[in-house]
Design an enzyme around this catalytic site. Structure first.
Site: not given
Ligand code: NDP
Ligand code: HSE
Length: 430
Positions: A129, A134, A205
């Protein structure tokens, strides 16, 4: 009290949002799911990174084996982003009979069918979802509540970062770079914000929405894409003069079994509800042949809104765990024909810089005329003998006609520069 152990892969913006919601709403979640949801392990990349939440150190690991080999973990929540190793970890998890939740649109749009197929073969649930818009429940909406409809059209603002940037550039006149930096600080942007700015994220998306809403396999490469890089303050100002606001829209329309799939900056009438969807908010309009017009509106990015969708998926799994009866799916009954962008019909805003000499406006207008492009209005700004801006708004015409005209205008002489072309959608308000 029954307990379920989950593992988070990733503890960035969304991972932290999930952690916060599980703590903030723990009592409600127990009542609503029948389980105490416990985080058993958190996979991260950098064990030495400072974390701003009070999480017991022993939960963190950099080794996926600690999760996949742990039979007490029932659900894996993938929040790392990217295709690999995320997809590999999800597939491994499914093969070890762990249910999977993800918010990774890039993985779903490109590898969704493999993931769905494997989840079915392994008899585990797979929910995503948070991958589109979001906190807006659009995937459950399409898969579940709207299943009685034939969907005819989906038009939406489906990227929070670019909507934030365009809003700030329009309302506060701040620079693109400053607005992007703010969006990154607020946790809206992807790890590589090129994905937002150049509209790859919105394409992923739209690909998921098109598959779900139109019962077809959609390849991301078949979606026309233009980012917001070329939207300049002057275009925003002209848009305002003509009564429009510029938004990055994702558009899906089905006509005679053919799909239009496009993501690009679009001028929308200033009085249309989409023009007033600001900051990180997203909105999705859809038209169903039974329900009629619907609009979904809410925060499209950020830790808590996305965490809300992710935790909702975890609870859906817990509610369905015993019966395992509900698998949201990307429909994959074959391919529908995708319309070439040249065959799409729109109105257009065209901004050209020209040397202000007698006859130039006539020359350009006659090129448009020869290609069946009819002009609705034109503005010329600047002083004589200098380079001036000519801005045309066309009537609805085929994109192919616009492209032929542009080719001929470019060939006129060196001083004519096509600065920008932006499609206009009047969204039923003309
Ligand atoms: P971030 O970049 O903030 O966080 C990514 C996390 O994953 C970090 O904790 C990082 O570790 C960890 N990580 C990345 N690669 C690896 C790896 N190879 N092995 C182990 N750990 C790893 O991303 P977001 O939280 O913003 O986004 C996460 C997902 O959610 C993505 O797919 C994004 O597209 C999706 N998403 C994001 C939204 C948003 O508003 N940000 C909204 C909707 C979807 P470390 O902390 O050590 O660097
Ligand atoms: N980077 C994405 C955005 C996060 O700005 O919409 C939510 O999917």
């Amino acid at each position: 009290m029954r307990e379920v152990k989950i593992a988070l892969l990733g503890f960035g913006n969304v991972g932290k949002g999930v952690w916060k919601i599980l703590n903030m709403n723990s009592e409600e979640l127990i009542k609503r799911s029948g389980y105490h949801i416990k985080i058993g392990k958190i996979l991260i990349r950098d064990i030495n990174k400072a974390r701003d939440l009070d999480v017991p150190k022993e939960l963190f690991t950099t080794n996926f084996e600690d999760i996949i080999e742990d039979d007490s973990i029932d659900i894996i929540v993938e929040l790392m982003g990217g295709i690999e190793p995320a997809v590999d970890y999800m597939l491994q998890g499914m093969k070890r009979k762990k249910h999977i939740v993800t918010a990774n649109k890039m993985a779903i749009a490109t590898k969704g069918n493999t993931l769905i197929k494997t989840s079915r073969e392994e008899g585990v649930m797979f929910y995503f979802e948070g991958s589109v818009a979001g906190g807006i429940p659009i995937i459950h909406g399409l898969n579940d509540n709207l299943v009685a409809n034939k969907i005819e059209e989906v038009i939406g603002i489906i990227n929070g970062t670019t909507n934030y940037i365009l809003t700030k550039m329009t309302q506060e006149k701040i620079s693109f770079e400053q607005a992007l930096a703010e969006a990154q600080k607020k946790g809206y942007a992807e790890a590589d914000p090129t994905s937002d700015v150049e509209a790859f994220d919105a394409v992923y998306k739209l690909c998921i929405l098109a598959s779900l809403a139109f019962d077809t396999i959609v390849s991301v490469n078949s979606i026309y894409r233009e980012g917001i890089n070329n939207v300049k303050p002057i275009d925003i100002e002209y848009a305002r003069e003509f009564g429009y606001v510029i938004k990055l829209l994702g558009i899906i329309k089905e006509t005679n079994g053919e799909l239009e799939l496009r993501v690009h900056p679009t001028m929308v009438p200033a009085e249309h509800p989409l023009a007033n969807v600001n900051d990180s908010f997203n909105a999705i309009f859809l038209k169903g042949n039974a329900v009629g017009d619907l609009m979904f509106y809410g925060r499209g990015a950020g830790e808590l809104p996305t965490g809300s969708a992710v935790v909702g998926d975890i609870v859906s799994i817990l509610r369905n765990k015993e019966k395992s009866s509900y698998y949201p799916c990307l429909k994959n009954e074959g391919y529908k024909k995708i319309k070439d962008i040249e065959e799409v019909k729109c109105e257009y805003y065209i901004r050209i810089t020209v040397k202000d000499k007698p006859g130039v406006l006539g020359e350009i207008s006659s090129i448009f005329g020869k290609n069946n492009v009819s002009i609705l209005s034109v503005i010329q700004k600047g002083k004589r003998e200098e380079l001036v801006s000519l801005v045309f708004i066309t009537h609805s015409t085929l994109e192919g006609n616009i492209n032929k005209s542009i080719g001929m205008i470019k060939a006129l002489n060196d001083s004519e520069k096509i600065e920008n072309i932006i499609r206009i959608e009047n969204l039923g308000m003309d």
